[in-house]
Structures are given as C-alpha cells and as structure tokens.
Motif scaffolding. Structure first.
Motif, PDB file in Angstrom:
ATOM      1  N   CYS A  16       0.829  -1.214   0.000  1.00 32.63           N
ATOM      2  CA  CYS A  16       0.000   0.000   0.000  1.00 32.63           C
ATOM      3  C   CYS A  16       0.858   1.257   0.000  1.00 32.63           C
ATOM      4  O   CYS A  16       0.570   2.204  -0.743  1.00 32.63           O
ATOM      5  N   GLU A  26       2.266   1.743  -3.404  1.00 35.64           N
ATOM      6  CA  GLU A  26       1.226   2.189  -4.335  1.00 35.64           C
ATOM      7  C   GLU A  26       0.929   3.673  -4.155  1.00 35.64           C
ATOM      8  O   GLU A  26       0.807   4.412  -5.132  1.00 35.64           O
ATOM      9  N   VAL A  27       0.833   4.137  -2.918  1.00 37.46           N
ATOM     10  CA  VAL A  27       0.549   5.563  -2.674  1.00 37.46           C
ATOM     11  C   VAL A  27       1.733   6.413  -3.137  1.00 37.46           C
ATOM     12  O   VAL A  27       1.547   7.456  -3.764  1.00 37.46           O
ATOM     13  N   GLN A  28       2.956   5.959  -2.872  1.00 37.79           N
ATOM     14  CA  GLN A  28       4.140   6.728  -3.255  1.00 37.79           C
ATOM     15  C   GLN A  28       4.269   6.858  -4.772  1.00 37.79           C
ATOM     16  O   GLN A  28       4.646   7.910  -5.269  1.00 37.79           O
ATOM     17  N   SER A  68       1.912   5.903  -7.279  1.00 38.80           N
ATOM     18  CA  SER A  68       0.696   5.991  -8.082  1.00 38.80           C
ATOM     19  C   SER A  68       0.427   7.421  -8.514  1.00 38.80           C
ATOM     20  O   SER A  68       0.634   8.362  -7.756  1.00 38.80           O
ATOM     21  N   LEU A  70      -3.345   9.903  -7.316  1.00 44.16           N
ATOM     22  CA  LEU A  70      -3.496  10.996  -6.361  1.00 44.16           C
ATOM     23  C   LEU A  70      -3.189  12.333  -7.011  1.00 44.16           C
ATOM     24  O   LEU A  70      -3.715  13.356  -6.600  1.00 44.16           O
ATOM     25  N   ILE A  91      -8.161   6.882  -0.348  1.00 49.33           N
ATOM     26  CA  ILE A  91      -7.040   5.942  -0.379  1.00 49.33           C
ATOM     27  C   ILE A  91      -7.564   4.519  -0.218  1.00 49.33           C
ATOM     28  O   ILE A  91      -7.163   3.607  -0.951  1.00 49.33           O
ATOM     29  N   HIS A  93      -9.271   3.227  -3.398  1.00 47.33           N
ATOM     30  CA  HIS A  93      -8.281   2.931  -4.437  1.00 47.33           C
ATOM     31  C   HIS A  93      -7.502   1.648  -4.113  1.00 47.33           C
ATOM     32  O   HIS A  93      -7.344   0.781  -4.977  1.00 47.33           O
ATOM     33  N   LEU A  94      -7.031   1.536  -2.878  1.00 46.40           N
ATOM     34  CA  LEU A  94      -6.205   0.381  -2.518  1.00 46.40           C
ATOM     35  C   LEU A  94      -7.005  -0.909  -2.443  1.00 46.40           C
ATOM     36  O   LEU A  94      -6.466  -1.986  -2.697  1.00 46.40           O
ATOM     37  N   LEU A 146       1.744   6.640   6.623  1.00 47.33           N
ATOM     38  CA  LEU A 146       1.947   7.585   5.517  1.00 47.33           C
ATOM     39  C   LEU A 146       2.254   8.987   6.036  1.00 47.33           C
ATOM     40  O   LEU A 146       3.102   9.694   5.477  1.00 47.33           O
ATOM     41  N   ILE A 154       2.253  11.722   2.829  1.00 46.25           N
ATOM     42  CA  ILE A 154       1.085  12.589   2.715  1.00 46.25           C
ATOM     43  C   ILE A 154       1.127  13.581   3.869  1.00 46.25           C
ATOM     44  O   ILE A 154       1.830  13.364   4.856  1.00 46.25           O
ATOM     45  N   LYS A 197      -0.384  14.729  -1.277  1.00 42.75           N
ATOM     46  CA  LYS A 197       0.938  14.096  -1.318  1.00 42.75           C
ATOM     47  C   LYS A 197       2.004  15.137  -1.033  1.00 42.75           C
ATOM     48  O   LYS A 197       1.854  16.300  -1.365  1.00 42.75           O
TER      49      LYS A 197
END
Length: 98
Positions: free
Chosen positions: A23, A26-28, A30, A33, A43, A46-47, A67, A73, A97
């Motif tokens: 996760c 993916e956030v870093q 993707s 966002l 989040i 999406h995840l 995060l 974030i 972000k």
C-alpha cells in the motif's frame, strides 16, 4: 492514551506487514493521487481495488498514520464528508501528497 494507540498501531501493522508495504508503495508511486487532495477514504477505495483488503480493518488507520509519519502525505487542515454509507457523512481530514 497515545502509548496504547501507538502500541495498537504497531501490532496491526506487524500483522499486515506485506500488505502495508504494498500500500505504501502504491501511494508513493501511483499517479491517481496527482497533485490534488484526497481523504483516507479515497485511499481505501483505491487500494481495495489495486492491492486488496487488509487482514483487519484497523490496518487502514495504521496505514494513514504510517503515511503521515513517513511524510508521504500531509494534512491540508480541511475536512470533507465521507461518502461510504456506513460512515454517515462523518467529516474526515483531507490530505495531499508531499
């Protein structure tokens, strides 16, 4: 209270370690966002589609805390109503972000 909270977050994180790292990655990386703002709920939505669900629902809170601590974030200082029916339009922090 904060000590118990942090212990709980650590326990949930340890029990969902591989999911958590997927996760975070993916956030870093993707682009979904973008440069916009989003909530923890965004989040989660999406995840759920891209990574899947954690072993325990408390892992979502642990993920958001991780995060924030890793400065991936940051809060904007604003809040918006949640969309999930079960959340009853509760106000939730808005993030962006870093």
């Amino acid at each position: 209270g904060e000590v118990l909270r942090d212990e709980g977050i650590a326990k949930v994180s340890a029990n969902n370690e591989s999911w958590m790292e997927l996760c975070i990655s993916e956030v870093q990386h993707s682009k979904w966002l973008g440069d916009g703002t989003f909530t923890g709920e965004d989040i989660r939505f999406h995840l759920n589609r891209t990574v899947g669900c954690p072993a325990h629902s408390n892992a979502w809170g642990a993920l958001i805390n991780t995060l924030l601590k890793r400065k991936i974030i940051k809060p904007t200082g604003t809040y918006r109503a949640m969309r999930d029916q079960n959340s009853h339009a509760r106000k939730t922090p808005v993030y962006q972000k870093v």
